[in-house]
Design an enzyme around this catalytic site. Structure first.
Site, PDB file in Angstrom:
ATOM      1  N   PHE A 119       9.297  17.731   2.767  1.00 13.86           N
ATOM      2  CA  PHE A 119       8.099  18.197   2.069  1.00 13.86           C
ATOM      3  C   PHE A 119       6.927  18.133   3.038  1.00 13.86           C
ATOM      4  CE2 PHE A 119       4.510  17.583  -0.919  1.00 13.86           C
ATOM      5  CZ  PHE A 119       4.742  18.629  -1.791  1.00 13.86           C
ATOM      6  N   PRO A 124      -3.880  16.082   9.214  1.00 10.70           N
ATOM      7  CA  PRO A 124      -4.616  15.048   9.946  1.00 10.70           C
ATOM      8  C   PRO A 124      -6.113  15.018   9.690  1.00 10.70           C
ATOM      9  CG  PRO A 124      -4.017  16.849  11.419  1.00 10.70           C
ATOM     10  CD  PRO A 124      -3.336  17.119  10.110  1.00 10.70           C
ATOM     11  N   GLN A 276       6.603 -28.842  -6.156  1.00 16.96           N
ATOM     12  CA  GLN A 276       5.906 -28.108  -7.224  1.00 16.96           C
ATOM     13  C   GLN A 276       5.289 -26.814  -6.712  1.00 16.96           C
ATOM     14  OE1 GLN A 276       2.217 -29.742  -8.989  1.00 16.96           O
ATOM     15  NE2 GLN A 276       3.239 -29.497 -10.982  1.00 16.96           N
ATOM     16  N   GLY A 337       8.170 -20.801   9.855  1.00 16.47           N
ATOM     17  CA  GLY A 337       8.233 -20.058  11.100  1.00 16.47           C
ATOM     18  C   GLY A 337       9.489 -19.227  11.243  1.00 16.47           C
ATOM     19  N   GLU A 360       3.041   8.498  -0.641  1.00 16.60           N
ATOM     20  CA  GLU A 360       2.591   9.185  -1.867  1.00 16.60           C
ATOM     21  C   GLU A 360       1.251   8.655  -2.377  1.00 16.60           C
ATOM     22  OE1 GLU A 360       4.525  11.108  -1.247  1.00 16.60           O
ATOM     23  OE2 GLU A 360       6.632  10.701  -1.599  1.00 16.60           O
TER      24      GLU A 360
END
Length: 381
Positions: A119, A124, A276, A337, A360
């Site tokens: 599509f 730009p 927790q 990490g 989109e």
């Protein structure tokens, strides 16, 4: 999530069976930034590119609601694989719904064969609506196209491109546009690869430059000056819902990975899943996923019932991209990490999630679509 239907389950099982090979291929794609031929072979041989295409044209005819759990499953693997399945299972709709008998006979078998179709709307120097600047001018029995596009996936290799170009002016002075079927290797079209992206490696996006490209009048899809309607209502609405589905699958996998890690990662003699703060994060992630899942399924059923989902699709995408950002961020932090290391798939999912923010339309665009619908019709869903 409700259990998949038998037709959905067939494809979910296929994806799960292929998961080990798909994972290896996804790793290869990350290294090489190229989609191997084996990916296309597996997709075509297992009908993953034609799941929603109507059976009369060689597809499997899944409804969008049936398609949801399958796209989610693919989205758990890789952004590249997800984009292939997502694109292939939506691109047929414009031709099937608005094509002439000749256009359907020419192009739907191509789509059924698993060939790439794409599509072409984004440019730009402007947005993707009434300020579109690529032009098409009628010259006898032909149209002459000029202009530049960007972010056109597989533009250089697609068999045909749904190409949107300005063809006139509306009452307020904005451009009207027409959708053309632009075949591969049309003279005057130059495709140039765009720079590599942060995530969804292997998916090629191109610039398209058109210089006096001539197309026959029968290349028009759906009528002159109807291109923006076809693009927005015929393609973007359902594609936005597909982005939300994709975000769900990616978020589900990220939550799975985070909880698996939390159960095994030990600090001060206890798994971090007992902390927790970690439990609160898991609860928030699960709750956001649950909410988006129900919104997506409601919109999918509405679409399958023939209802407009302009506002619903925009809301689903808005909710989903905010959700997947939160979930992947928390999941990476929960890995510490190690989540930042390439050897852990969490790093890939974190990057792939960010592509969903822009496909989109951004969150801001979705908000404008929703607001315009509310201001016009109130809350109707």
């Amino acid at each position: 999530m409700k259990p998949p239907t038998p037709r959905s389950q067939e494809f979910v099982d296929i994806v799960r069976k292929l998961m080990p090979e798909f994972e290896d291929l996804a790793d290869q794609i990350e290294r090489d930034e190229h989609i191997p031929d084996r990916v296309w072979e597996l997709m075509r041989d297992n009908a993953l590119m034609v799941m929603t295409l109507p059976e009369e044209w060689g597809g499997r005819g899944l409804t969008v609601a049936e398609y949801v759990p399958v796209l989610q499953e693919v989205s758990k693997i890789s952004g590249a694989l997800r984009m292939i399945v997502h694109g292939a299972n939506g691109m047929w709709r414009l031709i099937e719904h608005w094509g002439t008998p000749e256009q359907k006979a020419q192009w739907l078998p191509v789509i059924a064969a698993g060939k790439v179709v794409t599509f072409g709307l984004t440019e730009p120097g402007n947005g993707t609506g009434r300020d579109i600047s690529t032009t098409a001018v009628r010259d006898g029995d032909e149209w002459v196209l000029n202009g530049r596009k960007q972010w056109i996936s597989w533009a250089g290799s697609a068999e045909v491109i749904h190409f949107i170009a300005a063809t006139g002016k509306d009452e307020s002075g904005g451009n009207t546009a027409t959708c053309f079927l632009l075949p591969k290797n049309t003279p005057g079209v130059t495709c140039t690869p765009m720079p590599s992206t942060m995530g969804c490696k292997g998916i090629h996006h191109d610039y398209m430059d058109l210089h006096d490209v001539r197309l026959p009048a029968e290349s028009v899809l759906g009528g002159v000056d109807q291109g923006l309607y076809l693009g927005l209502r015929g393609f973007l609405d359902i594609s936005r819902l597909g982005i939300a589905i994709s975000a769900l699958g990616l978020a589900m996998r990220s939550l799975e990975m985070a909880t698996e890690f939390a159960k095994t990662r030990v600090t001060f003699g206890k798994p971090i899943a007992t902390r927790q703060a970690v439990k609160l994060a898991i609860a928030e992630m699960a709750s956001e996923i649950y909410a988006v899942d129900h919104a997506v399924m409601a919109a999918a059923h509405s679409f399958d019932a023939g209802e407009s989902i302009e506002a619903e699709a925009a809301m689903c995408k808005l909710l989903a991209i905010e959700m997947v950002g939160h979930v992947t961020d928390r999941a990476m932090r929960m890995h510490g990490g190690l989540g930042y290391c390439e050897v852990f798939k969490m790093e890939r999912h974190y990057r792939d999630a960010r592509a969903l923010w822009f496909e989109e339309g951004t969150a801001e665009i979705q908000k404008i679509v929703v607001a315009n619908n509310v201001l016009k019709d109130g809350v109707t869903w």
